[in-house]
Design a protein around this motif. Structure first.
Motif, PDB file in Angstrom:
ATOM      1  N   UNK A 105      -8.100 -10.506  65.060  1.00 48.17           N
ATOM      2  CA  UNK A 105      -7.338 -10.442  63.815  1.00 48.17           C
ATOM      3  C   UNK A 105      -5.864 -10.137  64.077  1.00 48.17           C
ATOM      4  N   UNK A 106      -5.605  -9.300  65.065  1.00 52.57           N
ATOM      5  CA  UNK A 106      -4.211  -8.990  65.410  1.00 52.57           C
ATOM      6  C   UNK A 106      -3.493 -10.236  65.917  1.00 52.57           C
ATOM      7  N   UNK A 107      -4.169 -11.012  66.749  1.00 55.54           N
ATOM      8  CA  UNK A 107      -3.566 -12.254  67.238  1.00 55.54           C
ATOM      9  C   UNK A 107      -3.314 -13.223  66.091  1.00 55.54           C
ATOM     10  N   UNK A 108      -4.272 -13.312  65.163  1.00 53.91           N
ATOM     11  CA  UNK A 108      -4.098 -14.197  64.011  1.00 53.91           C
ATOM     12  C   UNK A 108      -2.904 -13.761  63.165  1.00 53.91           C
ATOM     13  N   UNK A 109      -2.782 -12.457  62.940  1.00 58.45           N
ATOM     14  CA  UNK A 109      -1.677 -11.943  62.131  1.00 58.45           C
ATOM     15  C   UNK A 109      -0.332 -12.169  62.821  1.00 58.45           C
ATOM     16  N   UNK A 110      -0.278 -11.909  64.108  1.00 65.13           N
ATOM     17  CA  UNK A 110       0.985 -12.031  64.835  1.00 65.13           C
ATOM     18  C   UNK A 110       1.494 -13.464  64.888  1.00 65.13           C
ATOM     19  N   UNK A 111       0.575 -14.413  64.827  1.00 70.37           N
ATOM     20  CA  UNK A 111       0.990 -15.813  64.987  1.00 70.37           C
ATOM     21  C   UNK A 111       0.717 -16.658  63.750  1.00 70.37           C
ATOM     22  N   UNK A 112       0.509 -15.974  62.607  1.00 63.82           N
ATOM     23  CA  UNK A 112       0.385 -16.644  61.319  1.00 63.82           C
ATOM     24  C   UNK A 112      -0.714 -17.702  61.329  1.00 63.82           C
ATOM     25  N   UNK A 113      -1.820 -17.357  61.890  1.00 59.84           N
ATOM     26  CA  UNK A 113      -2.962 -18.277  61.954  1.00 59.84           C
ATOM     27  C   UNK A 113      -4.119 -17.688  61.149  1.00 59.84           C
ATOM     28  N   UNK A 114      -5.091 -18.533  60.833  1.00 61.56           N
ATOM     29  CA  UNK A 114      -6.278 -18.093  60.109  1.00 61.56           C
ATOM     30  C   UNK A 114      -7.416 -17.799  61.077  1.00 61.56           C
ATOM     31  N   UNK A 115      -8.193 -16.766  60.751  1.00 61.58           N
ATOM     32  CA  UNK A 115      -9.433 -16.466  61.467  1.00 61.58           C
ATOM     33  C   UNK A 115     -10.533 -16.390  60.419  1.00 61.58           C
ATOM     34  N   UNK A 116     -11.426 -17.378  60.427  1.00 60.21           N
ATOM     35  CA  UNK A 116     -12.500 -17.453  59.433  1.00 60.21           C
ATOM     36  C   UNK A 116     -13.854 -17.327  60.127  1.00 60.21           C
ATOM     37  N   UNK A 117     -14.800 -16.625  59.463  1.00 56.71           N
ATOM     38  CA  UNK A 117     -16.090 -16.399  60.127  1.00 56.71           C
ATOM     39  C   UNK A 117     -17.237 -16.233  59.130  1.00 56.71           C
ATOM     40  N   UNK A 118     -17.202 -17.024  58.063  1.00 58.25           N
ATOM     41  CA  UNK A 118     -18.289 -16.961  57.084  1.00 58.25           C
ATOM     42  C   UNK A 118     -19.653 -17.183  57.730  1.00 58.25           C
TER      43      UNK A 118
ATOM     44  N   UNK B  94      -1.437 -19.415  69.990  1.00 54.67           N
ATOM     45  CA  UNK B  94      -0.653 -20.640  69.860  1.00 54.67           C
ATOM     46  C   UNK B  94      -0.461 -21.042  68.399  1.00 54.67           C
ATOM     47  N   UNK B  95      -0.893 -20.183  67.479  1.00 54.25           N
ATOM     48  CA  UNK B  95      -0.726 -20.469  66.061  1.00 54.25           C
ATOM     49  C   UNK B  95      -1.770 -21.404  65.493  1.00 54.25           C
ATOM     50  N   UNK B  96      -2.858 -21.604  66.235  1.00 55.51           N
ATOM     51  CA  UNK B  96      -3.921 -22.490  65.764  1.00 55.51           C
ATOM     52  C   UNK B  96      -4.999 -21.654  65.087  1.00 55.51           C
TER      53      UNK B  96
END
Length: 435
Positions: A118-131, A98-100
């Motif tokens: 990561x693929x979902x994040x890339x496809x929908x221009x969203x960030x995936x952070x996991x520090x 959903x782009x979130x």
């Protein structure tokens, strides 16, 4: 650059355990500072919990329907601290699709499903952070992804599990055995009621997979990580380590290795190992974590701090949340997942290191030369030999130069078949030396 708008950034928190509680507290108590840092208000839209009740927050924020919370139009960022695989994975994918943006501390999930997320994040221009997924408050994910993005990382070695480090440190300082120290760790809250994930190395293996993926631009999963735990470590092993000016640590090791064909591979493994007291990881005691990164240009870098706990982990979550919120405000994105190298994983049998072999032997003429011959048969070079005691139960300790794991395993099997070798009591790898 000024913010294009002051549209509030809506946040949903999934989970209200130790970490989730601290995240909510920081969001509420530091709202003014966070707004100044982000450029827009950060508004907590809701908190998903498994059961309702008095949770120390406003009742209207709580819900047992995380799917509806994630789907809300006023939610821009989802903070996942449920843990486990499902429903966390489904909820994170729903948010990303959903782009979130998603911020998570879920190492077990990331170790196997980073590629899909990561693929979902890339496809929908969203960030995936996991520090927060590796070593709690210690900032190591972002340095690997950003600060060292222009360098070549050759090796990452670290203590990434506080429970096992507490147990081994306590065994070393008190001389107590493993079971006694594990029980004490449980009483003090350092070990879970079921400590299997920690003491058998599963938790460290998940973190090693994440670190290797980032360091070597190659997708690595937990299944690719060779794993041994600490349940077989004895007080005698710690005593032997002290005699060698070493200690024993559960290490996560990720490094580039060359195969016999000259092709570069990566080795990712978790096991207890002897570490020289001169190595920086040897002084990391108690429940603390530390990670050493060795890079071509930067050299050796060490990251040290609290690797677990509600507040330290929440600190890492909040750092990611601020980054994701800034990107929402200014219209940017964080660095994308990088797996261009696609290096093959080296089999454990082909991985070289040094070894400490402890055996009980009958003290007879010719024993030393016969033992040395067995090592030579499999091309395992001996560094030092030490004998303790005499008679039918003498102890022989052999420290090798670097050799492959398969060569050492064959040597140990052959030694066990010798008439005068009563028992190969332990085999420990030796890491952190220059030889």
């Amino acid at each position: 650059m000024s913010a294009p708008s002051v549209h509030p950034i809506g946040v949903a928190v999934l989970g209200l355990g130790n970490v989730g509680t601290e995240v909510v507290r920081i969001l509420q108590e530091n709202a003014g500072d966070l707004e100044a840092r982000v450029g827009a208000p950060i508004v907590l839209r809701g908190i998903a919990v498994r059961t309702l009740g008095d949770r120390g927050v406003a009742e209207e924020l709580l819900t047992t329907d995380p799917h509806s919370l994630v789907a809300r139009d006023d939610v821009d960022i989802v903070v996942e601290v449920f843990g486990g695989i499902e429903p966390a994975k489904e909820l994170m994918l729903s948010a990303l699709n959903a782009g979130k943006s998603v911020v998570t501390a879920n190492k077990a999930l990331l170790a196997d499903y980073t590629g899909e997320l990561a693929e979902a994040a890339e496809n929908h221009r969203a960030d995936l952070y996991f520090e927060a997924a590796v070593a709690g408050a210690i900032p190591v994910v972002r340095p690997l992804m950003q600060s060292l993005a222009g360098d070549r990382v050759d090796r990452v070695i670290g203590i990434v599990n506080g429970t096992t480090n507490f147990i081994l440190s306590a065994m070393d300082s008190t001389g107590a055995d493993y079971s006694e120290t594990l029980a004490e760790a449980g009483r003090l809250g350092y070990a879970e009621a079921d400590p299997t994930a920690d003491v058998e190395g599963y938790d460290a293996a998940s973190k090693a997979a994440i670190l290797a993926s980032l360091a070597f631009h190659t997708r690595v999963t937990a299944a690719d990580v060779y794993r041994e735990g600490i349940s077989s470590i004895t007080a005698d092993d710690l005593a032997t380590a002290r005699a060698l000016d070493c200690t024993v640590k559960l290490l996560a090791l990720c490094e580039r290795v060359l195969g016999e064909d000259g092709q570069e591979r990566i080795s990712v493994r978790v096991y207890p190992a002897l570490v020289p007291l001169s190595h920086p990881l040897a002084s990391v005691s108690g429940a603390f974590n530390a990670i050493v990164v060795e890079a071509k240009a930067a050299g050796r870098l060490m990251f040290y701090g609290q690797g677990a706990g509600g507040a330290p982990t929440a600190s890492a979550v909040m750092g990611d949340l601020v980054m994701a919120a800034r990107n929402k405000v200014f219209g940017g994105r964080g660095p994308a997942d990088s797996t261009y190298a696609k290096l093959p994983i080296a089999p454990m049998g082909d991985t070289p290191t040094r070894y400490h072999v402890n055996m009980q032997v009958s003290d007879r003429a010719g024993v030393l030369s016969a033992v040395a011959a067995e090592f030579a048969k499999f091309d395992v070079s001996i560094s030092t030999v030490r004998q303790e005691g005499a008679g039918e139960h003498a102890r022989l300790v052999v420290v090798t130069h670097r050799a492959t794991d398969s060569a050492l395993a064959a040597t140990v099997k052959s030694l066990s078949s010798l008439e005068f070798v009563n028992d190969v009591t332990s085999v420990l790898r030796l890491e952190g030396t220059s030889e």
